[in-house]
Scaffold this motif. Structure first.
Motif, mmCIF file in Angstrom:
data_model
loop_
_atom_site.group_PDB
_atom_site.id
_atom_site.type_symbol
_atom_site.label_atom_id
_atom_site.label_comp_id
_atom_site.label_asym_id
_atom_site.label_seq_id
_atom_site.Cartn_x
_atom_site.Cartn_y
_atom_site.Cartn_z
ATOM 1 N N ALA A 1 1.238 4.132 -2.994
ATOM 2 C CA ALA A 1 1.061 5.557 -2.677
ATOM 3 C C ALA A 1 2.310 6.354 -3.053
ATOM 4 N N ASN A 2 3.470 5.793 -2.776
ATOM 5 C CA ASN A 2 4.721 6.489 -3.103
ATOM 6 C C ASN A 2 4.970 6.539 -4.609
ATOM 7 N N LYS B 1 0.830 -1.205 0.000
ATOM 8 C CA LYS B 1 0.000 0.000 0.000
ATOM 9 C C LYS B 1 0.867 1.260 0.000
ATOM 10 N N GLU B 2 1.900 1.244 0.817
ATOM 11 C CA GLU B 2 2.816 2.388 0.861
ATOM 12 C C GLU B 2 3.558 2.538 -0.464
ATOM 13 N N GLU C 1 2.561 6.625 -6.802
ATOM 14 C CA GLU C 1 1.597 7.623 -7.274
ATOM 15 C C GLU C 1 2.148 9.032 -7.078
#
Length: 125
Positions: A90-91, A86-87, A93
């Protein structure tokens, strides 16, 4: 990190593998089956150059489609430094948005420089 080791030596070893392979991975892009199924039956789309509409791409798809080694290195760093999937997403993105905005800004500046050069040539000519 599990395979290479979570230390400087592991990171260095992983860098022989990760950035290089992103050049291969970037060539895969999921395509809508309703649009491309017939073409895929006729010829492997993996071997076909398709025009990409970067405006319609998500920031993650955009950053993953880049060809430069510096982008591949940045992607590897994001994946290596992220604590979870998930991280990492997000990173990626955030990286994609930042790089896409930078490219757009540079494009506008290049266009302005080109127009200024044309104007200077007209004035001198």
């Amino acid at each position: 990190k599990e395979h290479f080791g979570d230390d400087e030596r592991g990171r260095r070893t992983a860098w022989y593998f990760l950035p290089f392979h992103f050049d291969w991975f970037r060539r895969y892009m999921p395509l809508p089956e309703d649009t491309y199924a017939q073409a895929a039956d006729e010829y492997p789309l993996m071997q076909t150059r398709l025009a990409l509409n970067e405006d319609e791409m998500t920031p993650v798809d955009w950053i993953l489609s880049q060809t430069s080694e510096s982008h591949h290195d940045a992607i590897a760093s994001v994946l290596w430094d992220s604590a979870s999937d998930k991280e990492a997403v997000a990173n990626l993105e955030a990286l994609g948005m930042r790089e896409k905005e930078l490219k757009a800004k540079m494009s506008v500046e290049d266009e302005s420089d080109h127009e200024a050069n044309e104007l200077a040539e007209q004035v001198q000519g």
